[in-house]
Design an enzyme around this catalytic site. Structure first.
Site, mmCIF file in Angstrom:
data_model
loop_
_atom_site.group_PDB
_atom_site.id
_atom_site.type_symbol
_atom_site.label_atom_id
_atom_site.label_comp_id
_atom_site.label_asym_id
_atom_site.label_seq_id
_atom_site.Cartn_x
_atom_site.Cartn_y
_atom_site.Cartn_z
ATOM 1 N N HIS A 79 3.982 10.709 48.571
ATOM 2 C CA HIS A 79 5.082 11.299 49.336
ATOM 3 C C HIS A 79 6.122 10.288 49.786
ATOM 4 O O HIS A 79 7.211 10.658 50.217
ATOM 5 C CB HIS A 79 4.492 12.027 50.560
ATOM 6 C CG HIS A 79 5.431 12.927 51.271
ATOM 7 N ND1 HIS A 79 6.031 12.595 52.470
ATOM 8 C CD2 HIS A 79 5.895 14.166 50.955
ATOM 9 C CE1 HIS A 79 6.805 13.588 52.870
ATOM 10 N NE2 HIS A 79 6.743 14.553 51.972
ATOM 11 N N HIS A 128 16.126 16.828 58.007
ATOM 12 C CA HIS A 128 14.883 16.453 57.340
ATOM 13 C C HIS A 128 14.538 14.986 57.584
ATOM 14 O O HIS A 128 13.520 14.487 57.104
ATOM 15 C CB HIS A 128 15.034 16.727 55.832
ATOM 16 C CG HIS A 128 13.779 16.580 55.041
ATOM 17 N ND1 HIS A 128 13.565 15.538 54.161
ATOM 18 C CD2 HIS A 128 12.660 17.333 54.980
ATOM 19 C CE1 HIS A 128 12.388 15.667 53.583
ATOM 20 N NE2 HIS A 128 11.812 16.738 54.068
ATOM 21 N N ARG A 177 10.300 25.339 55.810
ATOM 22 C CA ARG A 177 9.760 26.533 55.165
ATOM 23 C C ARG A 177 8.239 26.645 55.314
ATOM 24 O O ARG A 177 7.501 25.718 55.030
ATOM 25 C CB ARG A 177 10.125 26.537 53.678
ATOM 26 C CG ARG A 177 9.992 27.929 53.042
ATOM 27 C CD ARG A 177 10.169 27.865 51.557
ATOM 28 N NE ARG A 177 11.434 27.309 51.115
ATOM 29 C CZ ARG A 177 12.540 28.032 50.898
ATOM 30 N NH1 ARG A 177 12.533 29.323 51.090
ATOM 31 N NH2 ARG A 177 13.637 27.441 50.470
ATOM 32 N N ARG A 190 6.766 11.842 41.552
ATOM 33 C CA ARG A 190 5.540 12.642 41.564
ATOM 34 C C ARG A 190 5.722 14.003 40.911
ATOM 35 O O ARG A 190 4.900 14.451 40.133
ATOM 36 C CB ARG A 190 5.065 12.851 43.007
ATOM 37 C CG ARG A 190 3.734 13.578 43.103
ATOM 38 C CD ARG A 190 3.493 14.124 44.494
ATOM 39 N NE ARG A 190 4.237 15.342 44.753
ATOM 40 C CZ ARG A 190 4.823 15.640 45.907
ATOM 41 N NH1 ARG A 190 4.786 14.785 46.903
ATOM 42 N NH2 ARG A 190 5.457 16.784 46.070
ATOM 43 N N ASN A 213 0.129 26.054 45.092
ATOM 44 C CA ASN A 213 1.411 25.565 44.570
ATOM 45 C C ASN A 213 2.122 26.648 43.769
ATOM 46 O O ASN A 213 3.322 26.883 43.931
ATOM 47 C CB ASN A 213 1.184 24.360 43.651
ATOM 48 C CG ASN A 213 0.952 23.065 44.396
ATOM 49 O OD1 ASN A 213 1.118 22.995 45.605
ATOM 50 N ND2 ASN A 213 0.561 22.035 43.668
ATOM 51 N N TYR A 219 -1.376 12.224 52.785
ATOM 52 C CA TYR A 219 -0.160 11.889 52.044
ATOM 53 C C TYR A 219 0.075 10.382 52.112
ATOM 54 O O TYR A 219 -0.204 9.746 53.127
ATOM 55 C CB TYR A 219 1.073 12.564 52.646
ATOM 56 C CG TYR A 219 1.119 14.072 52.613
ATOM 57 C CD1 TYR A 219 0.051 14.835 52.141
ATOM 58 C CD2 TYR A 219 2.253 14.744 53.057
ATOM 59 C CE1 TYR A 219 0.117 16.219 52.119
ATOM 60 C CE2 TYR A 219 2.325 16.130 53.040
ATOM 61 C CZ TYR A 219 1.252 16.867 52.575
ATOM 62 O OH TYR A 219 1.311 18.235 52.558
#
EC number: 2.7.4.1
Length: 689
Positions: free
Chosen positions: A591, A434, A404, A563, A47, A467
């Site tokens: 998610h 998206h 990405r 989150r 991360n 997720y």
């Protein structure tokens, strides 16, 4: 003069670092099994790497382009943000070292040791010297920096050994790459079953053998992080290349962007640090010392060696088949009777994959259209689309090549889909697609009908087990017709300008959210119960934040499950005292996106969405949020949302001081993720009976 910072607003970058601190807390939590804690520490590091590559890289560029530019919440300039980031990241790195040190003690008790050369027994040292000379040294590419050997290009995230070499005329710097696909990262030594040495540490130890004509004065391991923030559409679109080739060019370019961080594992002479900084073009505050290894992917090998010790891992959980699904009836026929709902990872993605496979073979089906953002390496979903195309169905797939760090995977899948006869489109210039949208068009009784699937997460079988996400499949033609309009617009490289039922960014999502919050404000002002609830990954959209503050002032009760980044600070008197914010960080990555409007259960509006309340989602991407009209599904989503608000094991609450603290409001412990899995198992058992 810049507007003063509002006390209820937080900088997005600093808020993100607080999120990663919560991940680090999981890595240090003694109630989390040891091997799972190691996974959290790996996630923490990856991360942080990505944060520096993207966010720090972006701020670094901004600082050089416009020194007066500032963020729209705290009014901090790029330079001020970077200074705050570097300070906060240094504290987190020091905490990471403490966690790692604790792991080494705990692993030793389990019979696993990661040793330095000095810790080795005599026979081990003999073995390691022989191993170095025979297996490693012939493959090393050492370099002494000088006029004829300039400072080399250092690859992003790879480990190098650096050494200060004494000569008759002074000092020189030597560098050796320690990353090689041939090298084993962990070298097992003979004196114990699970005793290891890291390959980079072994190389570092035997540097005198490599630079035998020099005196080794000091040495260290280093690793750099490079800027990876590239404006795809503006900077790297090449008119002479097709879009896919342009993306491949972008990937190559990204690997060579400027460094934004230097890590080292040994205390180095100030002069050497200065020389490295000069060569890399970074400041002193971008240099970090790490006691822990510079890269933690070797944890997976240690975990594998401990698999038999089940107490060191989470209890195994398997996604279940939802109770409503029958195996003896075609999926399309079942969805025509009643909407389907899947909640990942508690329920399996297999029913959706079954829908695609059946659609590919169903004579009634005319076409399948789908948006793909991130897919698995070995994707059954893409294979189902390929099979459908080979069976003569029209298959139209929008593949977002700008996802990405997933560009290479998506490029490869786009080629395979195209080769199979699928029609591939790449979206719209300057706008990422998206949305998580799939539509099956078929004929029934002479009419065109649709099965539409709307989700909150990617079509990825791997992440569907890791997720938390939601998926609704419906035969409702109101949803179907508007979803068809979304696909029609995408095929024409256009944006949806207006909708009646769906919320479709960038034109018809943010504005409709504002309208629904305004409706709750009107209720509150009229003395009626008013409520707004939302669950998502991040909240940064200033327009929506301002409207939420207005709603809080009007007396609307607002509950948010965020989150990650949250730029709105709750509980600030006069502004946000009617807002509560929690963050759940647990075994599974939260998610799913849920929007709720209305205090009365019967009349409340419920949406599931692909969009967070981030400006990039609401105004710069194609996103889709869909209303949930099926009564049972609507009730289930609301129940899930309100149960998550009661989590007091993995939830942290954001205070009015901008800091998070664990929720400890009851003697009865509730881990919402464990609860949902237990319920999925129970429902599966009841179905079998």
């Amino acid at each position: 003069m810049a507007e003063k910072k509002q006390k209820y607003l937080e900088n997005r970058e600093l808020s993100w670092l607080k999120f990663n601190e919560r991940v680090l807390e999981e890595a240090a939590d003694p109630f989390v099994p040891l091997c799972e804690r190691m996974s959290f520490l790996s996630i923490f590091q990856s991360n942080l790497d990505e944060f520096f590559m993207v966010r720090v890289g972006s701020l670094h560029d901004q600082m050089h382009v416009d020194k007066t530019a500032h963020d729209n919440k705290t009014k901090m300039t790029a330079k001020e943000q970077l200074a705050a980031i570097f300070d906060a990241a240094r504290i987190l790195s020091e905490q990471k070292d403490l966690v790692y040190r604790n792991y080494m003690q705990l692993l030793k008790a389990e019979g696993v040791e990661l040793l330095s050369f000095a810790d080795m027994q005599p026979d081990d040292k003999v073995f390691l010297e022989h191993y170095f000379k025979e297996a490693l040294m012939p493959l090393l590419s050492p370099q002494v920096i000088g006029k004829k050997q300039p400072f080399p290009f250092l690859k992003n995230k790879e480990i190098y050994a650096v050494v200060v070499l004494g000569t008759k005329n002074g000092e020189k710097l030597g560098i050796i790459p320690c990353s090689n696909e041939v090298f084993e990262r962990l070298i097992k030594v003979p004196s114990g079953k699970e005793r290891y040495m890291l390959v980079e540490e072994l190389i570092l130890h035997f540097l005198p053998l490599v630079f035998e004509r020099y005196t080794v004065k000091s040495k260290s391991l280093i690793r750099i992080i490079r800027n990876a923030d590239i404006d795809v559409d503006e900077a790297f679109y090449d008119e002479d290349l097709d879009y896919r080739d342009s993306m491949e060019k972008l990937i190559r370019t990204r690997r060579r962007l400027c460094p934004v961080k230097l890590e080292h594992s040994r205390v180095l002479d100030v002069t050497i640090i200065e020389n490295l900084r000069k060569e890399l073009g970074i400041g002193a505050d971008q240099v970090y010392f790490s006691e822990a290894p510079l890269e933690l992917s070797f944890f997976s090998q240690i975990q594998d060696s401990l698999r038999e010790k089940r107490e060191l891992f989470f209890e195994k959980r398997v996604p279940q088949q939802p109770a409503c699904i029958r195996n003896d009836l075609p999926v399309i026929d079942q969805i025509e009777e009643k909407d389907w709902f899947l909640s990942f990872p508690y329920e399996s993605m297999k029913p959706f994959i079954r829908l695609l496979k059946e659609a590919g073979e169903d004579e009634r089906v005319v076409s399948i259209r789908m948006t793909l953002y991130r897919v698995a390496k070995n994707s059954q979903i893409v294979e189902a689309l390929i099979d459908a195309a080979e069976n003569g169905k029209e298959v139209v797939v929008l593949v977002e090549l700008r996802a990405r760090f997933d560009e290479e995977n998506n490029i490869e899948w786009s080629r395979r889909l195209e080769d199979a006869g699928c029609r591939i489109i790449y979206g719209i210039d300057h706008i990422k697609v998206h949305s998580k949208l799939c539509q099956i068009t078929y004929k029934k009784d002479g009419e065109i009908r649709h099965i539409t699937q709307i989700g909150t997460g990617n079509y990825n079988e791997k992440t569907a087990k890791l997720y938390t996400d939601l998926s609704v499949m419906t035969a409702n033609e109101k949803i179907g017709e508007e979803s068809a309009e979304v696909f029609h617009a995408l095929c024409l490289e256009q944006l949806v300008e207006k909708t009646k039922y769906l919320l479709v960014a960038p034109k018809c999502l943010q504005s409709k959210i504002i309208v629904m919050i305004d409706e709750e404000i009107a209720k509150a002002k009229a003395g009626k119960p008013a409520y707004v609830g939302a669950k998502m990954n991040a909240l940064t959209d200033k327009v929506i934040i301002d409207k939420l503050v207005e709603a809080s002032k009007a007396g609307v009760k607002i509950e948010l499950i965020i989150r990650g980044i949250c730029c709105l600070i709750p509980g600030v008197e006069g502004y946000t005292e009617n807002i509560r914010v929690i963050s759940i960080v647990g075994r599974y990555l939260e998610h799913s996106r849920i929007y709720l409007f209305g205090a009365e259960e019967e009349t409340a509006k419920v949406y599931i969405a692909s969009a967070d309340f981030m400006t990039r989602n609401t105004t710069k991407r194609v996103e889709v949020a869909a209303p949930v009209w099926d009564k049972a599904i609507k009730e289930r989503i609301m129940d899930m949302f309100h149960l998550m608000l009661k989590d007091n094991v993995k939830a942290r609450e954001l205070g009015s001081d901008g800091n998070y603290s664990r929720v400890t409001d009851s003697d009865v412990k509730l881990n919402s993720q464990e609860y949902f899995f237990a319920m999925s198992y129970q429902q599966a058992e009841n179905t079998e009976k």
